[in-house]
Design an enzyme around this catalytic site. Structure first.
Site, short mmCIF file in Angstrom:
data_model
loop_
_atom_site.label_atom_id
_atom_site.label_comp_id
_atom_site.label_asym_id
_atom_site.label_seq_id
_atom_site.Cartn_x
_atom_site.Cartn_y
_atom_site.Cartn_z
N TYR A 20 0.67 -1.21 -0.26
CA TYR A 20 0.45 0.26 0.15
C TYR A 20 1.26 1.10 -0.58
O TYR A 20 -0.04 2.17 0.67
CB TYR A 20 -1.06 -0.22 1.18
CG TYR A 20 -2.37 -0.56 0.69
CD1 TYR A 20 -3.73 -0.09 0.28
CD2 TYR A 20 -2.35 -1.82 0.81
CE1 TYR A 20 -4.71 -0.59 -0.05
CE2 TYR A 20 -3.83 -2.69 0.95
CZ TYR A 20 -4.63 -1.86 0.02
OH TYR A 20 -5.51 -2.80 -0.09
N GLY A 35 -10.51 -5.54 -3.62
CA GLY A 35 -8.46 -6.03 -4.49
C GLY A 35 -7.99 -7.17 -3.32
O GLY A 35 -7.65 -8.08 -4.12
N ASP A 36 -8.14 -6.57 -2.50
CA ASP A 36 -7.49 -7.62 -1.21
C ASP A 36 -8.03 -8.84 -1.55
O ASP A 36 -7.59 -9.73 -0.90
CB ASP A 36 -7.57 -7.11 -0.12
CG ASP A 36 -6.97 -5.66 0.66
OD1 ASP A 36 -5.85 -5.49 -0.31
OD2 ASP A 36 -7.58 -4.25 0.50
N ARG A 37 -9.71 -8.77 -1.31
CA ARG A 37 -10.21 -10.28 -1.19
C ARG A 37 -9.89 -11.02 -3.07
O ARG A 37 -9.90 -12.22 -2.69
CB ARG A 37 -11.48 -10.24 -1.73
CG ARG A 37 -12.83 -11.65 -1.69
CD ARG A 37 -12.55 -12.14 -0.07
NE ARG A 37 -12.85 -13.77 0.02
CZ ARG A 37 -12.50 -14.42 -0.63
NH1 ARG A 37 -10.92 -14.17 -0.48
NH2 ARG A 37 -12.63 -15.60 -0.35
N ALA A 71 -5.87 -12.62 -1.80
CA ALA A 71 -5.99 -12.97 -0.91
C ALA A 71 -6.04 -14.30 -1.33
O ALA A 71 -6.17 -16.04 -0.39
CB ALA A 71 -6.67 -12.74 0.30
#
Length: 544
Positions: A152, A264-266, A269
């Site tokens: 980030y 985006g994190d989902r 991951a």
């Protein structure tokens, strides 16, 4: 050969910058008397890890089906109230290897009314240290079976020692790298790099289609694969052998704007845990596309977190720099507002500054001849999608050609002045041409917003928006408000006036009794907003 942890467990380690995300939820039934902005009566507060912290929590949930699963997180956490809250949220869910943060913990505070995002306030200036890291960070990576770097742009992914170890581990375990425009490139040998389309355009400028872009980035990064995510359109993956588009499940798609926070994190991951389970790259990306689509359909990051039982208003001190022990003003989004004495930039200078800072530029357009609550609702929704909003405003000549004699009611200068009085609007660009291509070619927005009445209709400007890596988003409309309806009602009332100057006698222009509650943002319509603007390039002052 895969390097296994000493106790034989499969282990995913997430590396990156973690934040504290806060959702302040309430109701809004009135506007502020000082400005046309909603007053939100806070009812609840939800806290959750953000950034790499959210990616780690989502990965931990994904790993529940693995034998003796474990997820670790290497991040920097501050010794301040927000940092301690973040640590408390993470500790029960992941194995935490925390290094001291330089500065204050970053908080991203979203204020929502009846489920609708009103605004976001960011504070905190923390960055990862440049010096030595705690031994637990290196031990975690040495024992990892897969790694996800959730960068980030706060310095951790650029740490020289970590990068050397990640480059070594890339030789025998899969590494997924979710890049940031302010961060470093992935280490050589990374298995999968997952930029979104706007990030990919910045990383490889030029007139490429998505397939060419993914292939070019794979070669530039010397990685096994690149998956360029494209929101509701899925992702395009480039490997050494082929390039293909992977679409999301049809049931998970939506024609309307939805809360995509955390998508985006989902995605990253889910891709990392799929590789940990032994899937190949293409199947891992397909799994991630499905997971991200389902995540957004279920409410996004807003459905994740711990609800506070304390008074929400006392928990989130929005705008109090003193509470953090510094003198910086709170900033909205990634781009800080200039001092009040500075000269305002034009819309195109604003666009360059937002792009240069890695932010998201949103644009919309229309006549805005008589500003009404439907316009305000659409502008608020549009502004919530990024870091700045530019309104492309039809010129007087353009409106005359579109609407005929008698329009516009207000000249362009007056319409622009009213728009700039709204906190949702950061800049206005006035245009003349029959299509918006010329101004959009200069602005290059990441998001172009249209009213929901344009769903399924061809847009002349679509090619220009997408050629620059932008996406087109529609927001729902609600019957009841339109400029044409207001004009017709005014004409009718004026014709029937009996000495009171055509007054509306306390009735709303749509025939309902008018009261403060009529301005509830859930009852607004945008049907007259997007009159297919054309672009001139004359600009009115911008605010950011």
């Amino acid at each position: 050969m895969t390097h296994r942890s000493p106790n034989g467990r499969k282990r995913l380690v997430v590396v990156g910058d973690a934040f504290l995300d806060v959702d302040l939820d309430g109701r809004s039934e009135r506007l502020c008397p000082e400005a046309p902005v909603p007053v939100v009566d806070a009812q609840s507060e939800v806290r959750r890890p953000g950034g790499a912290g959210l990616a780690a929590v989502l990965a931990a949930a994904d790993c529940q089906g693995l034998t003796a699963p474990a997820v670790g997180l290497v991040t920097a956490i501050g010794d301040d109230p927000a940092g301690r809250q973040l640590r408390e949220l993470l500790a029960p869910q992941v194995d935490l290897a925390a290094v001291p943060l330089c500065g204050t913990t970053v908080r991203k505070i979203r204020i929502r009314a009846s489920g609708q995002l009103v605004t976001r306030v960011d504070d905190g200036d923390g960055r990862a240290p440049d010096g030595g890291l705690v031994p637990e960070a290196f031990t975690a990576l040495q024992c990892a079976d897969a790694v996800l770097v959730a960068d980030y742009g706060r310095g951790l992914a650029a740490h020289p020692g970590l990068r050397r170890l990640l480059a070594q581990r890339a030789l025998d375990i899969p590494i997924v790298w979710d890049p940031h425009p302010k961060g470093p490139p992935p280490v050589r040998g990374t298995a999968l790099v997952t930029p979104n389309l706007a990030e990919a355009r910045r990383l490889a400028p030029g007139d490429h289609d998505v397939a060419e872009l993914a292939a070019a980035l794979r070669a530039a990064f010397a990685c096994e694969a690149v998956a360029v995510t494209e929101g509701e359109r899925g992702a395009t993956i480039a490997t050494a052998h082929r390039v293909e588009r992977i679409s999301p499940p049809a049931a998970a798609s939506s024609a309307h704007w939805t809360d995509t926070c955390g998508a985006g994190d989902r995605f990253s991951a889910a891709a990392a845990t799929a590789l940990l389970r032994g899937l190949d790259l293409t199947h891992a990306v397909a799994s991630a596309v499905a997971a991200a689509s389902e995540f957004v359909a279920a409410g996004g990051a807003g459905a994740v977190g711990e609800r506070s039982h304390d008074d929400a208003a006392s928990q989130v001190n929005v705008g109090s720099a003193a509470s953090r022990g510094d003198a910086d003003t709170v900033r909205t989004g990634e781009a800080a507002a200039p001092p009040a004495t500075s000269e305002p930039a034009d819309a195109f200078a604003l666009a360059e500054r937002i792009r240069g800072g890695g932010g998201t530029l949103v644009a919309t357009g229309g006549c805005f001849d008589l500003l009404h609550p439907g316009h305000v609702s659409l502008l608020r929704r549009a502004r919530a999608m990024g870091d700045a909003l530019v309104v492309c405003l039809n010129s007087d000549r353009s409106i005359q050609e579109l609407k005929g004699p008698g329009r516009p009611i207000l000249p362009a200068a007056a319409r622009a002045e009213m728009l700039m009085a709204l906190t949702a609007v950061d800049a206005v660009a006035v245009f003349d041409e029959p299509t918006p291509d010329r101004v959009l070619d200069r602005l290059r927005p990441d998001v172009w917003v249209k009213g929901g009445d344009y769903d399924g209709l061809p847009l002349p400007e679509a090619h220009t928006v997408r050629r620059h890596g932008g996406e087109i988003v529609t927001v729902p409309t609600v019957d009841g408000y339109s400029t044409t309806g207001l004009v017709n009602a005014l004409n009718i009332n004026a014709a029937g006036a009996d000495g009171n100057g055509g007054a509306l006698n306390g009735r709303a222009l749509n025939g309902r009794p008018m009261a403060t509650g009529d301005l509830n943002t859930n009852d607004l319509d945008t049907s007259d907003m997007n009159d297919d603007p054309a672009v001139h390039g004359d600009t009115v002052n911008s605010r950011i």
